[in-house]
Design an enzyme around this catalytic site. Sequence first.
Site, PDB file in Angstrom:
ATOM      1  N   PRO A   9       0.781  -1.230   0.000  1.00 34.32           N
ATOM      2  CG  PRO A   9      -0.142  -1.115   2.121  1.00 34.32           C
ATOM      3  CD  PRO A   9       0.502  -2.070   1.172  1.00 34.32           C
ATOM      4  CG  ASN A  10      -0.257   4.293   1.317  1.00 36.82           C
ATOM      5  OD1 ASN A  10      -1.232   4.840   0.813  1.00 36.82           O
ATOM      6  ND2 ASN A  10      -0.312   3.699   2.490  1.00 36.82           N
ATOM      7  NE  ARG A  17       3.972   6.555   1.664  1.00 37.11           N
ATOM      8  CZ  ARG A  17       4.239   5.339   2.081  1.00 37.11           C
ATOM      9  NH1 ARG A  17       4.758   4.451   1.252  1.00 37.11           N
ATOM     10  NH2 ARG A  17       3.998   4.986   3.309  1.00 37.11           N
ATOM     11  CE1 TYR A  22       8.859   4.979   2.714  1.00 37.64           C
ATOM     12  CE2 TYR A  22       7.344   6.818   2.941  1.00 37.64           C
ATOM     13  CZ  TYR A  22       7.839   5.611   3.391  1.00 37.64           C
ATOM     14  OH  TYR A  22       7.307   5.039   4.519  1.00 37.64           O
ATOM     15  CG  ASN A  71       8.395  -2.039   0.277  1.00 39.40           C
ATOM     16  OD1 ASN A  71       7.841  -2.204   1.357  1.00 39.40           O
ATOM     17  ND2 ASN A  71       9.024  -0.915  -0.042  1.00 39.40           N
ATOM     18  CB  ALA A  74       1.534   0.077   6.217  1.00 38.04           C
ATOM     19  CG  HIS A  77       5.264  -2.397  10.059  1.00 37.70           C
ATOM     20  ND1 HIS A  77       6.585  -2.797  10.059  1.00 37.70           N
ATOM     21  CD2 HIS A  77       5.197  -1.338   9.200  1.00 37.70           C
ATOM     22  CE1 HIS A  77       7.278  -1.992   9.242  1.00 37.70           C
ATOM     23  NE2 HIS A  77       6.457  -1.108   8.704  1.00 37.70           N
ATOM     24  CD  GLU A  95      11.004  -7.631   5.368  1.00 36.36           C
ATOM     25  OE1 GLU A  95      11.758  -8.493   5.878  1.00 36.36           O
ATOM     26  OE2 GLU A  95      10.242  -6.915   6.046  1.00 36.36           O
ATOM     27  CG  HIS A  97      11.083  -2.507   4.524  1.00 40.86           C
ATOM     28  ND1 HIS A  97       9.724  -2.387   4.363  1.00 40.86           N
ATOM     29  CD2 HIS A  97      11.299  -3.715   5.075  1.00 40.86           C
ATOM     30  CE1 HIS A  97       9.146  -3.482   4.816  1.00 40.86           C
ATOM     31  NE2 HIS A  97      10.073  -4.317   5.251  1.00 40.86           N
ATOM     32  CB  SER A  99      12.389   4.446   4.948  1.00 39.60           C
ATOM     33  OG  SER A  99      11.411   3.582   5.511  1.00 39.60           O
ATOM     34  NE  ARG A 104       9.962   6.026   8.600  1.00 39.78           N
ATOM     35  CZ  ARG A 104       9.038   5.848   7.644  1.00 39.78           C
ATOM     36  NH1 ARG A 104       9.208   4.912   6.722  1.00 39.78           N
ATOM     37  NH2 ARG A 104       7.958   6.604   7.609  1.00 39.78           N
ATOM     38  NE  ARG A 108       7.107   4.081  10.011  1.00 40.72           N
ATOM     39  CZ  ARG A 108       6.014   4.234   9.242  1.00 40.72           C
ATOM     40  NH1 ARG A 108       5.681   3.319   8.371  1.00 40.72           N
ATOM     41  NH2 ARG A 108       5.265   5.323   9.345  1.00 40.72           N
TER      42      ARG A 108
HETATM   43  C1  DQA Z   1       8.243   0.973   3.810  1.00 42.65           C
HETATM   44  C2  DQA Z   1       8.321   1.175   5.321  1.00 42.65           C
HETATM   45  C3  DQA Z   1       6.977   0.934   5.966  1.00 42.65           C
HETATM   46  O1  DQA Z   1       7.074   1.116   7.368  1.00 42.65           O
HETATM   47  C4  DQA Z   1       5.951   1.922   5.435  1.00 42.65           C
HETATM   48  O2  DQA Z   1       4.681   1.668   5.998  1.00 42.65           O
HETATM   49  C5  DQA Z   1       5.909   1.950   3.958  1.00 42.65           C
HETATM   50  C6  DQA Z   1       7.140   1.817   3.191  1.00 42.65           C
HETATM   51  C7  DQA Z   1       9.552   1.327   3.103  1.00 42.65           C
HETATM   52  O3  DQA Z   1       9.718   0.929   1.961  1.00 42.65           O
HETATM   53  O4  DQA Z   1      10.398   2.029   3.682  1.00 42.65           O
HETATM   54  O5  DQA Z   1       4.857   2.178   3.374  1.00 42.65           O
HETATM   55  O6  DQA Z   1       7.968  -0.402   3.543  1.00 42.65           O
END
Ligand code: DQA
Length: 140
Positions: A9-10, A17, A22, A71, A74, A77, A95, A97, A99, A104, A108
């Site tokens: 998501p997102n 964003r 990011y 990836n 969210a 978690h 996996e 990420h 960030s 953080r 997370r």
């Molecule tokens: C993320 C880190 C997650 O905590 C966050 O919710 C994301 C992006 C990352 O790629 O850094 O949406 O997966």
Amino acid sequence: MKIAIINGPNLNLLGKREPGIYGSQSFDEYFEILKQQYPQVDLHYYQSNVEGELVNEIQRVGFDYDGIIMNPAAYTHTSVAIGDAIAAIKTPVVEVHISNVHAREEFRKLSHVSAKAAGSIIGLGLKGYELALQYLLSRK
Ligand code: DQA
């Protein structure tokens, strides 16, 4: 070699964003460059904001693809279902990420995916996807 990239998501909003966290590149732009750099790889990209759709995609590609770069955003978690799907399939999952989730918020730091993944690449920006790809290529 068939590799799937699955984003949660997102991540469809990458580039717009929170660019301070990011970056300013969209995933579509990055994916085009990655495909050009690795023409020998049959690279597929899927993104969804919906947990069950991500589970469906993991199941769909998880028995005949050579690798998955995921990836879960969210859902990393929160999603027992995504962790279970990764444990259920044959294809290795890396996996990623963008960030550094460990630098953080506290929530997370928990991942339902890490223990089921072949490994995790965290905090290296979009470069993490390419590093994951290089790892999957090196396994063959
Ligand atoms: C993320 C880190 C997650 O905590 C966050 O919710 C994301 C992006 C990352 O790629 O850094 O949406 O997966």
